[in-house]
Design a protein around this motif. Sequence first.
Motif, PDB file in Angstrom:
ATOM      1  N   ASP A 177      42.753  30.121  47.224  1.00 26.97           N
ATOM      2  CA  ASP A 177      42.711  29.921  45.719  1.00 26.97           C
ATOM      3  C   ASP A 177      43.095  28.405  45.455  1.00 26.97           C
ATOM      4  O   ASP A 177      43.433  28.083  44.561  1.00 26.97           O
ATOM      5  N   SER A 231      39.917  31.164  43.651  1.00 26.65           N
ATOM      6  CA  SER A 231      39.817  32.486  44.192  1.00 26.65           C
ATOM      7  C   SER A 231      38.992  33.374  43.480  1.00 26.65           C
ATOM      8  O   SER A 231      39.189  33.477  42.222  1.00 26.65           O
ATOM      9  N   PHE A 233      39.117  36.274  44.005  1.00 22.40           N
ATOM     10  CA  PHE A 233      39.921  37.718  44.263  1.00 22.40           C
ATOM     11  C   PHE A 233      41.263  37.684  43.161  1.00 22.40           C
ATOM     12  O   PHE A 233      41.736  38.673  43.384  1.00 22.40           O
ATOM     13  N   ASN A 234      41.651  36.528  42.725  1.00 22.87           N
ATOM     14  CA  ASN A 234      42.647  36.601  41.713  1.00 22.87           C
ATOM     15  C   ASN A 234      42.806  35.524  40.597  1.00 22.87           C
ATOM     16  O   ASN A 234      41.394  34.816  40.724  1.00 22.87           O
ATOM     17  N   TYR A 235      43.315  35.427  39.842  1.00 22.96           N
ATOM     18  CA  TYR A 235      43.230  34.636  38.702  1.00 22.96           C
ATOM     19  C   TYR A 235      44.149  33.161  38.701  1.00 22.96           C
ATOM     20  O   TYR A 235      44.361  32.635  37.848  1.00 22.96           O
ATOM     21  N   ASN A 236      44.452  33.087  40.040  1.00 21.28           N
ATOM     22  CA  ASN A 236      45.727  31.828  40.250  1.00 21.28           C
ATOM     23  C   ASN A 236      44.941  30.624  39.903  1.00 21.28           C
ATOM     24  O   ASN A 236      43.596  30.405  39.917  1.00 21.28           O
TER      25      ASN A 236
END
Length: 406
Positions: A177, A231, A233-236
């Motif tokens: 991320d 990333s 794979f997430n919203y970080n």
Amino acid sequence: MALIVQKYGGTSVANTERIKAVAERVVNTAKEGNNVVVVVSAMAGETDKLIGLAHQISSNPNEREMDMLLSSGERVTSALTAIAVEALGHKALALTGRQAGIITDTVHTKARIERISGERIKKAIDEGYIVVIAGFQGVTEGETEVTTLGRGGSDLSAVAIAAAVNADLCEIYTDVDGVYTTDPNIVPEATKLLRISYEEMLELASLGAKVLQTRSVEFAMKYNVPVVVRSSFNYNQGTLVVEEDKDMENVVVSGIAYDKNQTKITIVNVPDKPGIAAKLFDAIASANLVVDMIVQNISSDGKSADISFTVPKTDSKKALDVTEAVAGELGAERVDKREDISKVSVVGVGMRTHSGVASRMFKTLADHNINIMMISTSEIKVSCVIDLKYTELAVRVLHEAFGLNG
Ligand code: ADP
Ligand code: ASP
Ligand code: MG
């Protein structure tokens, strides 16, 4: 309304489930009121697989045909992503590098982008399409030959397209991320940098941090493209790569990089007299080989010298052949090659104004009994060549010694 370029790397489009997730993310970005241009890599492992197939047939495949082969991986994901976007009810248009107007020079497998005619992309955006461009590829002037941009080259496609269409932001989506103080897959204590300067990112990338391809950072710096690494794979929150500011110099070391893709060549016992290094490196340069580090050791009687240099592993055979070809003429005893080496580097713009970085690095390695074979420095980095088997250990202890553990 913003114009955003989003690049999705191999792991982000590794299978149809991932591609559907990417399409959702893209469509949501459009629904928030933005224009979106997408750049995709081939599915994870696909490029390596294609290279492997070619090598099953020939040990030295033609580079033009390699470009024909390798460019297919990105073509597949661009079409599948466009299909996935359409399945969500949004207009989508997949384009190859050629269709997107990405013009390169003629150097197959590592072409440089010369220009991008952004007309077709802009027209499609105006017509309400989400444009999905195959990364890593272009076409030569006159559209005669397909080229690829070197490994990791989809990052460059994205940054160059962002510059061509004057995007407000270029987002690089990957499997981490952001940009960390070192590779988080090796050092779990690595911390995410919220911002990093183009210059530091360029050093980290060229010293082995593959999170961004080196040339993409060069390009972003030259055309001032704001880049965010995030990333898929997430919203970080990710890492913003931007111009250097005052605060950044307060941090002495901002990152540690490693590069296992190095070979050391040593020409042993050459006479210590003017012209030897000139002849050796003239031969190396004539073979289009790029040398990284060079070290010369003079014997205690001052009569002879060993000259060592490093090249990327992919060039090691060529470098050995060239060196062996001139060794006799130079009066050398023999030529040695070592593949089991790596390069570890500490990077930070703060080194310009703080001293003691090199000595702390050497002491830390010494404390762990890691021998240094070669050293090189620049204004904002110190690099050491060490034994390959100590790479991870060196990265971990340096990360700790420079206070980077989170
Ligand atoms: P993609 O396929 O999305 O282009 P890459 O594999 O090329 O992804 O780059 C992401 C990888 O870069 C990460 O999985 C990580 O192992 C590696 N990496 C190396 N150095 C760093 C760093 N300093 N910060 C973040 N990732 C790094
Ligand atoms: N697929 C290419 C590679 O694996 C380009 C990229 O992923 O950026 O190198
Ligand atoms: Mg990559």
